[in-house]
Design an enzyme around this catalytic site. Structure first.
Site, mmCIF file in Angstrom:
data_model
loop_
_atom_site.group_PDB
_atom_site.id
_atom_site.type_symbol
_atom_site.label_atom_id
_atom_site.label_comp_id
_atom_site.label_asym_id
_atom_site.label_seq_id
_atom_site.Cartn_x
_atom_site.Cartn_y
_atom_site.Cartn_z
ATOM 1 N N ASP A 100 0.856 -1.186 0.000
ATOM 2 C CA ASP A 100 0.000 0.000 0.000
ATOM 3 C C ASP A 100 0.890 1.233 0.000
ATOM 4 O O ASP A 100 1.830 1.336 0.811
ATOM 5 C CB ASP A 100 -0.911 0.000 1.231
ATOM 6 C CG ASP A 100 -2.019 1.033 1.127
ATOM 7 O OD1 ASP A 100 -3.149 0.632 0.799
ATOM 8 O OD2 ASP A 100 -1.747 2.218 1.360
ATOM 9 N N ASN B 49 -2.658 12.836 -3.366
ATOM 10 C CA ASN B 49 -3.683 13.198 -4.352
ATOM 11 C C ASN B 49 -4.286 14.564 -4.051
ATOM 12 O O ASN B 49 -4.497 15.386 -4.946
ATOM 13 C CB ASN B 49 -4.784 12.139 -4.379
ATOM 14 C CG ASN B 49 -4.587 11.099 -5.464
ATOM 15 O OD1 ASN B 49 -3.898 11.342 -6.447
ATOM 16 N ND2 ASN B 49 -5.177 9.938 -5.297
ATOM 17 N N ASP C 36 -1.803 9.301 -10.349
ATOM 18 C CA ASP C 36 -1.800 8.217 -11.346
ATOM 19 C C ASP C 36 -0.382 7.900 -11.812
ATOM 20 O O ASP C 36 -0.028 6.734 -12.020
ATOM 21 C CB ASP C 36 -2.655 8.621 -12.548
ATOM 22 C CG ASP C 36 -4.148 8.611 -12.238
ATOM 23 O OD1 ASP C 36 -4.526 8.075 -11.179
ATOM 24 O OD2 ASP C 36 -4.919 9.138 -13.060
ATOM 25 N N GLU D 109 -4.735 2.402 -4.203
ATOM 26 C CA GLU D 109 -3.276 2.408 -4.112
ATOM 27 C C GLU D 109 -2.732 1.099 -3.549
ATOM 28 O O GLU D 109 -1.575 1.021 -3.146
ATOM 29 C CB GLU D 109 -2.805 3.584 -3.236
ATOM 30 C CG GLU D 109 -3.124 3.452 -1.758
ATOM 31 C CD GLU D 109 -4.510 3.976 -1.368
ATOM 32 O OE1 GLU D 109 -4.691 4.323 -0.190
ATOM 33 O OE2 GLU D 109 -5.387 4.028 -2.253
#
Length: 396
Positions: free
Chosen positions: A253, A261, A270, A296
């Site tokens: 993770d 983000n 991304d 993620e």
């Protein structure tokens, strides 16, 4: 082989086979989104049909015999040139080629014909027509078979085999026309087999395009569009439901991905995911199965034969911590937390391993992130306290 058909009927059926094949391919061209080259193949069939029609008119109108025969052979050269190019593009739609180059041999044929009148001899014309078909079909078969390394569709073997068989048939007919001797196939038998080959070839191309589209749809269903990795459904389908002792599952993770983000935007997020996926894939053994589990989070299945799962997990963690991703003037450093679970005995299930690895990942994030937690070592030894769970939210 015997035939109850006369030559004029067979020649009519030959033209009919070209037209039927062109209509089939034209329909495929209009209805398929992945049909580059199919339109050229349909055009080649129509050119060959037009050439055969002009050859018939040449016999009916002696005054026009020379002109019609020359145009007939030029159309044959163009038709077979388009046919070869069509298969080059159908086999690999990404190839670049200027279609107009195909018509240069036809122009040269017209010049040679006007200078030598070779086209007035039926033997020369028939031998040229069939031997040219032999060369183009053989070249097309070679290209289709060679491109199997790039796109290993099972249908390629069938298409290449049909093309090779048609090439061999054309070679036999060409040699027989050249020597004016027909010990293997008489003219009617040869043209009858050519008719059959065109029908079979048109059907095979429809199957080829259909199989390519099926494979693409399957990839869309199995692969994550952002990273190109397997998705969760594909991971569950490809990883063994009952892992053997020593097999392991790793859950990864990205740390603080939500804040990344929110601060820098989803475009950079991304890019981070794609960069991480590529980096992790590069350090895993070929036998490992890497997938994007969602958001993620990534998951890895490691067979026991791949070696110590803990060593692989640490290698992944160090590789990700060394990444620097830049976009729009920003450079971000990313880290990952990893949870490991192993199959300890026969009867373990993939679902159980995933659940334990996810639990270990949660504890790795609770303990400070950028670390590896081994479900069989750290959880059993209770290295993580309830205090860490309460004061450090591991959900990001």
């Amino acid at each position: 082989m015997t035939s109850g058909l006369d030559l004029p009927t067979v020649l009519f059926l030959q033209k009919t086979s070209y037209i039927a094949g062109a209509l089939t391919l034209g329909y495929l061209r209009r209805t398929s989104t992945d049909s580059r080259g199919v339109g050229l193949l349909a055009a080649s069939f129509l050119m060959l049909a037009a050439g055969a029609t002009l050859a018939g008119y040449a016999e009916l109108y002696p005054a026009l015999y020379g002109a019609l025969s020359l145009v007939n052979i030029a159309l044959a050269v163009s038709g077979y040139g388009l046919l070869a190019l069509a298969f080059v593009l159908i086999s690999n739609p990404g190839r670049k080629f200027n279609t107009w180059y195909v018509f240069l041999p036809a122009a040269a044929t017209l010049v040679v014909g006007l200078a030598t009148d070779f086209h007035l001899d039926n033997t020369y014309r028939a031998a040229t027509f069939t031997l040219l078909g032999c060369l183009t079909m053989a070249a097309a078969a070679w290209v289709v078979r060679r491109d199997a390394s790039r796109e290993p569709l099972p249908i390629r073997k069938l298409v290449a085999a049909i093309l090779a068989a048609t090439s061999l048939l054309s070679l036999v007919m060409g040699l027989e026309f050249s020597f004016q001797s027909f010990p293997v196939l008489d003219v009617v038998e040869g043209f009858s087999l050519m008719i059959l080959s065109k029908f079979v070839l048109a059907i095979a191309i429809v199957m080829f395009i259909s199989e390519r589209q099926r494979v693409k749809i399957q990839k869309l269903a199995d692969l994550d569009p952002l990273t190109g990795l397997h998705n969760r459904r594909s991971f569950n389908a490809n990883a063994p439901n009952n892992p053997q002792p020593g097999d392991a599952v790793l859950f990864l993770d990205l740390d603080h991905f939500k804040q990344l983000n929110d601060r820098h935007g989803h475009a950079l997020g991304d890019e981070v995911l794609s960069t991480m996926a590529e980096a992790v894939q590069s350090v895993l053994p070929p036998s490992a199965l890497l997938a994007r589990h969602g958001g993620e989070e990534f998951v890895v299945f490691l067979p026991a034969s791949a070696g110590d799962a803990l060593l692989h997990a640490e290698r992944i963690r160090k590789t990700v911590s060394g990444l620097r991703v830049s976009s729009l003037g920003f450079e971000v450093k990313v880290t990952t937390s990893v949870g490991i679970a192993r199959a300890l005995h026969h009867g373990s299930t993939l679902q159980d391993l995933c659940r334990r690895a996810d639990r270990a990942l949660y504890l790795a994030k609770a303990a400070g992130r950028d670390r590896v937690c081994d479900a069989d070592r750290d959880i059993l030894q209770k290295k993580f306290t309830t205090r860490a769970w309460v004061h450090d939210d591991p959900s990001n």
